[in-house]
Motif scaffolding. Structure first.
Motif, PDB file in Angstrom:
ATOM      1  N   UNK A  78       0.786  -1.218   0.054  1.00  0.00           N
ATOM      2  CA  UNK A  78      -0.101   0.210   0.019  1.00  0.00           C
ATOM      3  C   UNK A  78       0.974   1.112  -0.045  1.00  0.00           C
ATOM      4  N   UNK A  79       0.596   2.169  -1.045  1.00  0.00           N
ATOM      5  CA  UNK A  79       1.308   3.285  -1.042  1.00  0.00           C
ATOM      6  C   UNK A  79       0.404   4.324  -1.400  1.00  0.00           C
ATOM      7  N   UNK A  80       0.692   5.685  -1.153  1.00  0.00           N
ATOM      8  CA  UNK A  80      -0.428   6.600  -1.692  1.00  0.00           C
ATOM      9  C   UNK A  80      -0.935   6.625  -3.112  1.00  0.00           C
ATOM     10  N   UNK A  81      -0.193   5.949  -3.838  1.00  0.00           N
ATOM     11  CA  UNK A  81      -0.774   5.632  -5.266  1.00  0.00           C
ATOM     12  C   UNK A  81      -1.843   4.551  -5.165  1.00  0.00           C
ATOM     13  N   UNK A  82      -1.957   3.746  -4.121  1.00  0.00           N
ATOM     14  CA  UNK A  82      -3.062   2.979  -4.277  1.00  0.00           C
ATOM     15  C   UNK A  82      -4.313   3.209  -3.501  1.00  0.00           C
ATOM     16  N   UNK A  83      -4.234   4.711  -2.968  1.00  0.00           N
ATOM     17  CA  UNK A  83      -5.223   5.387  -2.288  1.00  0.00           C
ATOM     18  C   UNK A  83      -6.267   5.484  -3.027  1.00  0.00           C
ATOM     19  N   UNK A  84      -7.836   5.786  -2.468  1.00  0.00           N
ATOM     20  CA  UNK A  84      -9.005   6.140  -3.068  1.00  0.00           C
ATOM     21  C   UNK A  84      -9.832   5.283  -3.775  1.00  0.00           C
ATOM     22  N   UNK A  85      -9.172   4.146  -4.102  1.00  0.00           N
ATOM     23  CA  UNK A  85     -10.014   3.360  -4.599  1.00  0.00           C
ATOM     24  C   UNK A  85     -10.567   2.073  -3.753  1.00  0.00           C
ATOM     25  N   UNK A  86     -11.956   1.578  -3.817  1.00  0.00           N
ATOM     26  CA  UNK A  86     -12.290   0.730  -2.879  1.00  0.00           C
ATOM     27  C   UNK A  86     -11.896  -0.605  -3.350  1.00  0.00           C
ATOM     28  N   UNK A 109     -13.220  -1.497   1.426  1.00  0.00           N
ATOM     29  CA  UNK A 109     -13.010  -0.518   1.615  1.00  0.00           C
ATOM     30  C   UNK A 109     -11.885   0.400   1.028  1.00  0.00           C
ATOM     31  N   UNK A 110     -11.711   1.559   1.005  1.00  0.00           N
ATOM     32  CA  UNK A 110     -10.515   2.344   0.495  1.00  0.00           C
ATOM     33  C   UNK A 110      -9.841   3.042   1.471  1.00  0.00           C
ATOM     34  N   UNK A 111      -8.582   3.417   1.197  1.00  0.00           N
ATOM     35  CA  UNK A 111      -7.863   4.053   2.258  1.00  0.00           C
ATOM     36  C   UNK A 111      -7.699   5.286   1.415  1.00  0.00           C
ATOM     37  N   UNK A 112      -8.079   6.599   2.163  1.00  0.00           N
ATOM     38  CA  UNK A 112      -7.849   8.016   1.676  1.00  0.00           C
ATOM     39  C   UNK A 112      -6.517   8.728   2.547  1.00  0.00           C
ATOM     40  N   UNK A 113      -6.468   8.332   3.608  1.00  0.00           N
ATOM     41  CA  UNK A 113      -5.461   9.187   4.425  1.00  0.00           C
ATOM     42  C   UNK A 113      -5.109   8.121   5.396  1.00  0.00           C
ATOM     43  N   UNK A 114      -3.758   8.307   5.639  1.00  0.00           N
ATOM     44  CA  UNK A 114      -2.876   7.493   6.570  1.00  0.00           C
ATOM     45  C   UNK A 114      -1.680   8.054   7.140  1.00  0.00           C
ATOM     46  N   UNK A 115      -1.918   8.606   8.489  1.00  0.00           N
ATOM     47  CA  UNK A 115      -0.482   9.022   9.118  1.00  0.00           C
ATOM     48  C   UNK A 115      -0.802   8.336  10.521  1.00  0.00           C
ATOM     49  N   UNK A 116       0.603   8.216  11.039  1.00  0.00           N
ATOM     50  CA  UNK A 116       0.715   7.784  12.507  1.00  0.00           C
ATOM     51  C   UNK A 116       1.681   8.005  13.186  1.00  0.00           C
ATOM     52  N   UNK A 142     -23.506  23.256   7.549  1.00  0.00           N
ATOM     53  CA  UNK A 142     -22.814  22.464   8.365  1.00  0.00           C
ATOM     54  C   UNK A 142     -23.869  21.455   9.066  1.00  0.00           C
ATOM     55  N   UNK A 143     -25.092  22.044   9.687  1.00  0.00           N
ATOM     56  CA  UNK A 143     -25.741  21.183  10.486  1.00  0.00           C
ATOM     57  C   UNK A 143     -26.844  20.552   9.651  1.00  0.00           C
ATOM     58  N   UNK A 144     -27.498  20.999   8.478  1.00  0.00           N
ATOM     59  CA  UNK A 144     -28.426  20.227   7.594  1.00  0.00           C
ATOM     60  C   UNK A 144     -28.395  20.353   6.183  1.00  0.00           C
ATOM     61  N   UNK A 145     -27.157  21.154   5.706  1.00  0.00           N
ATOM     62  CA  UNK A 145     -27.313  21.466   4.162  1.00  0.00           C
ATOM     63  C   UNK A 145     -26.074  20.587   3.458  1.00  0.00           C
ATOM     64  N   UNK A 146     -25.652  19.678   4.095  1.00  0.00           N
ATOM     65  CA  UNK A 146     -24.482  18.925   3.281  1.00  0.00           C
ATOM     66  C   UNK A 146     -24.987  18.076   1.813  1.00  0.00           C
ATOM     67  N   UNK A 147     -24.248  18.338   1.029  1.00  0.00           N
ATOM     68  CA  UNK A 147     -24.645  17.469  -0.286  1.00  0.00           C
ATOM     69  C   UNK A 147     -23.550  16.398  -0.440  1.00  0.00           C
ATOM     70  N   UNK A 148     -24.164  15.267  -0.933  1.00  0.00           N
ATOM     71  CA  UNK A 148     -23.123  14.088  -0.839  1.00  0.00           C
ATOM     72  C   UNK A 148     -22.525  14.063  -2.265  1.00  0.00           C
ATOM     73  N   UNK A 149     -21.155  13.588  -2.169  1.00  0.00           N
ATOM     74  CA  UNK A 149     -20.840  13.387  -3.781  1.00  0.00           C
ATOM     75  C   UNK A 149     -19.428  12.426  -3.458  1.00  0.00           C
ATOM     76  N   UNK A 150     -19.042  11.971  -4.697  1.00  0.00           N
ATOM     77  CA  UNK A 150     -17.901  10.920  -4.337  1.00  0.00           C
ATOM     78  C   UNK A 150     -16.609  11.674  -3.666  1.00  0.00           C
ATOM     79  N   UNK A 151     -16.433  12.730  -3.858  1.00  0.00           N
ATOM     80  CA  UNK A 151     -15.294  13.232  -3.233  1.00  0.00           C
ATOM     81  C   UNK A 151     -15.633  14.009  -1.883  1.00  0.00           C
TER      82      UNK A 151
END
Lengths: 263, 355
Positions: free
Chosen positions: A47-55, A65-72, B303-312
């Motif tokens: 897993x690297x940041x290049x493999x992020x974002x897709x389930x 699941x996907x990973x979008x962010x990982x820091x520790x 932020x309380x009631x108006x969020x719109x969903x999207x893939x990002x």
């Protein structure tokens, strides 16, 4: 004339540049530089940041699941020897897989060559180091835990932020934020907190030269062993969830392992 | 002959090193002017970013300030940087988007300018396309819907001005004006725009008490089961009140302005914009990258009631199916009171920042 100068120049250069090498060879090496390379995998898959974002990962509970962010954070690298005091490096390193920074860490302190019964580090900060506002560089990374009752009225810092999306039981894509901190029960009286950082043991090693340790994190382990994590029940608002934090600590015991060692 | 030539070379090289042979050399040096870093900043966060090739100087900052307020930088000399970045509005303006010299409006809300030197990743503008303060300053001058000028024209105007060549000499030891030096001076001035004197700052330093409403608002802001705003906008441990990172906070299902995605070309970045600092909100309405919200109440309701969903949409936005964090009327009012305690009126009136 010209030749003489050239000769003089060459020989001076040659002598001065050779000087140090000779010394080096004469003096016996007694200390080693150590380097820790942090690599990440989901079972057999790197897993690297290049493999992020897709389930694309399946956890033990059967959720994709996907990973979008990982820091520790890791801290307090420790070298233990038979009959001598431990060498504890009072350091920390914020491994940021998302931005591919601090994936490699070399402590400034050199370590004496010799036999070690264990090399270990702390995942997260133990309570002694987990002090509110103690580290401006971590504040600058927005790594702090707010000092509020819900998180134990104690502040300090995150151990890990693992975030992404998963397919829930209703077959919808939704989000998770697996954030690990010192466990706190802000609703108990008195408020209780528990140091849930983890000592990671890499095992015995004989250090004969400058050395590089590969430290592997199997991200899948955060969701299993011994607790089968169900993202449908625990996906966000986990920082203030005392039980969830204890389960993270439980699963975190088997997340890290030693990979290749080169010296 | 050959030998003579070598001696000549030797003499030249030796004399090139000696100072006494060149009386023309300017001995003048501009006066260093280190940023005055507020105590709260030096206590809590790391040092600001100042490029090695553009140190802060008294003369550089003074020149930058003059340039920032000067309409000569625009095509028809009607518009300055300050036209869209006014000190009275914490260096932004109060229209949703901004009108350029030709009466054409852009698509983005002007941004307030303060604490820019602490943007450690140095990604500027809403979508992060500008990689330093210096480079950012190049853009508005030639932008056809902003100052609509041309750097060659601007430099000619400045060079033939009665004051500028001398001011450039004082700041940069050369009276030969270039766009690089012009933007360096502007950036030096912009770095001095520091805001760190809100009621909340003084509370953190133990110099002020907050009302119980403001304190409850802080709790709402920080609690995971209430506002949960801190992962993007920070905590009292970080006086910047932003992470300077790009997120989609759920404004739209179908994004028209790609934001960061337009810069990186990665569709996973579509709809991501830089988290703005929550300092000085009292002066910076309207809000968001397109200035869609006129009031803070509208922002909090969103932020309380108006969020719109999207893939990002950012994974930290919660309860999206129900529109957001569902705050009670009381919590909304308290949150607003807290947010306003981050505003710093002394920043608006600081004499160093006025024209």
């Amino acid at each position: 004339m010209k030749r003489f100068f050239a000769l003089l120049l060459c020989s001076t250069l040659a002598f001065t540049s050779c000087g140090e090498d000779l010394d080096d060879n004469l003096v016996l090496k007694t200390e080693a530089e150590t380097t820790f390379n942090f690599t990440h995998n989901w079972d057999e898959t790197e897993v690297t940041s290049a493999s992020f974002d897709s389930i694309q990962y399946l956890n033990q509970n059967g959720d994709s699941l996907s990973i979008e962010k990982l820091r520790y954070l890791i801290s307090d690298i420790t070298f233990s020897r038979e009959g001598e005091e431990d060498i504890v490096l009072d350091i920390y390193n914020l491994v940021d897989v998302t931005n591919s920074t601090n994936l490699s860490f070399s402590p400034e302190t050199k370590i004496p060559l010799g036999q070690y019964t264990n090399v270990s580090f702390t995942y997260g900060f133990d309570d002694e180091d987990n002090i509110e506002n103690a580290y401006p560089d971590l504040n600058s990374e927005n790594w702090e835990v707010p000092n509020i009752q819900m998180f134990g009225n104690i502040g300090g810092y995150h151990y890990m932020q693992l975030e992404g999306r998963f397919i829930n039981n209703a077959d919808e894509e939704t989000t998770y934020a697996y954030h690990n901190i010192r466990a706190a029960d802000g609703m108990a009286t008195p408020i209780t907190t528990q140091d849930t950082s983890i000592q990671v043991n890499l095992g015995a090693i004989t250090i004969t030269n400058d050395i590089t340790f590969q430290v592997k994190m199997n991200i899948a382990e955060w969701f299993q062993n011994t607790y089968q994590w169900d993202l449908n029940t625990w996906n966000s608002s986990l920082m203030g969830n005392f039980d969830a934090q204890l389960r993270m600590n439980e699963n975190g015991q088997n997340v890290f392992s030693l990979g290749t060692v080169t010296q | 002959m050959k030998k003579g030539f070598i001696y000549l070379l030797l003499i030249i090289s030796v004399s090139a090193c000696s100072k006494s042979d060149s009386p023309e050399t300017e001995t003048y040096e501009p006066t260093p002017l280190p940023l005055s870093i507020p105590q709260l900043f030096s206590d809590r966060i790391i040092s600001p970013v100042i490029p090695n090739n553009n140190p802060q100087t008294v003369e550089g900052v003074a020149l930058g300030k003059k340039l920032f307020f000067d309409t000569k930088l625009s095509g028809d000399e009607t518009m300055a940087c300050a036209s869209c970045h006014s000190p009275q509005s914490a260096f932004t303006n109060n229209t949703p988007t901004s009108e350029g010299i030709d009466g054409v409006f852009g698509t983005r809300n002007s941004m307030p300018l303060f604490n820019l030197a602490w943007n450690y990743r140095e990604r500027f503008t809403w979508d992060g396309k500008q990689l330093s303060i210096e480079r950012q300053a190049l853009e508005p001058v030639e932008n056809p819907i902003e100052m609509h000028s041309d750097w060659t024209d601007v430099i000619n105007k400045l060079q033939s001005d009665s004051e500028y060549p001398e001011l450039f000499r004082l700041a940069f030891k050369t009276s030969l004006i270039t766009k690089e030096l012009t933007t360096k001076a502007i950036a030096q001035f912009e770095r001095t725009l520091i805001s760190a004197n809100s009621r909340f700052d003084r509370y953190t330093l133990g110099q002020e008490t907050l009302t119980s409403q403001e304190l409850n608002g802080l709790d709402v802001f920080l609690r995971e089961d209430k506002g949960d705003c801190f992962h993007c906008h920070g905590t009292p441990s970080n006086p910047l009140w932003t992470d300077n990172i790009f997120h989609n906070n759920g404004l739209d299902t179908n994004v028209t302005d790609l934001g960061l995605g337009g810069v990186t070309g990665d569709s996973n970045d579509n709809g991501k914009f830089k988290s703005p600092s929550l300092r000085n909100l009292a002066y910076t309405a309207p809000y968001m990258h397109d200035g869609r919200f006129e009031t803070l109440d509208q922002v909090i309701e969103f932020y309380s009631t108006g969020l719109q969903n999207s893939t990002t949409i950012d994974v930290l936005m919660k309860n999206i199916d129900n529109g957001g964090v569902q705050l009670s009327t009381q919590d909304k009012a308290d949150l607003k009171a807290f947010l306003l305690s981050l505003s710093d009126p002394s920043f608006l009136t600081n004499p160093d920042f006025q024209e």
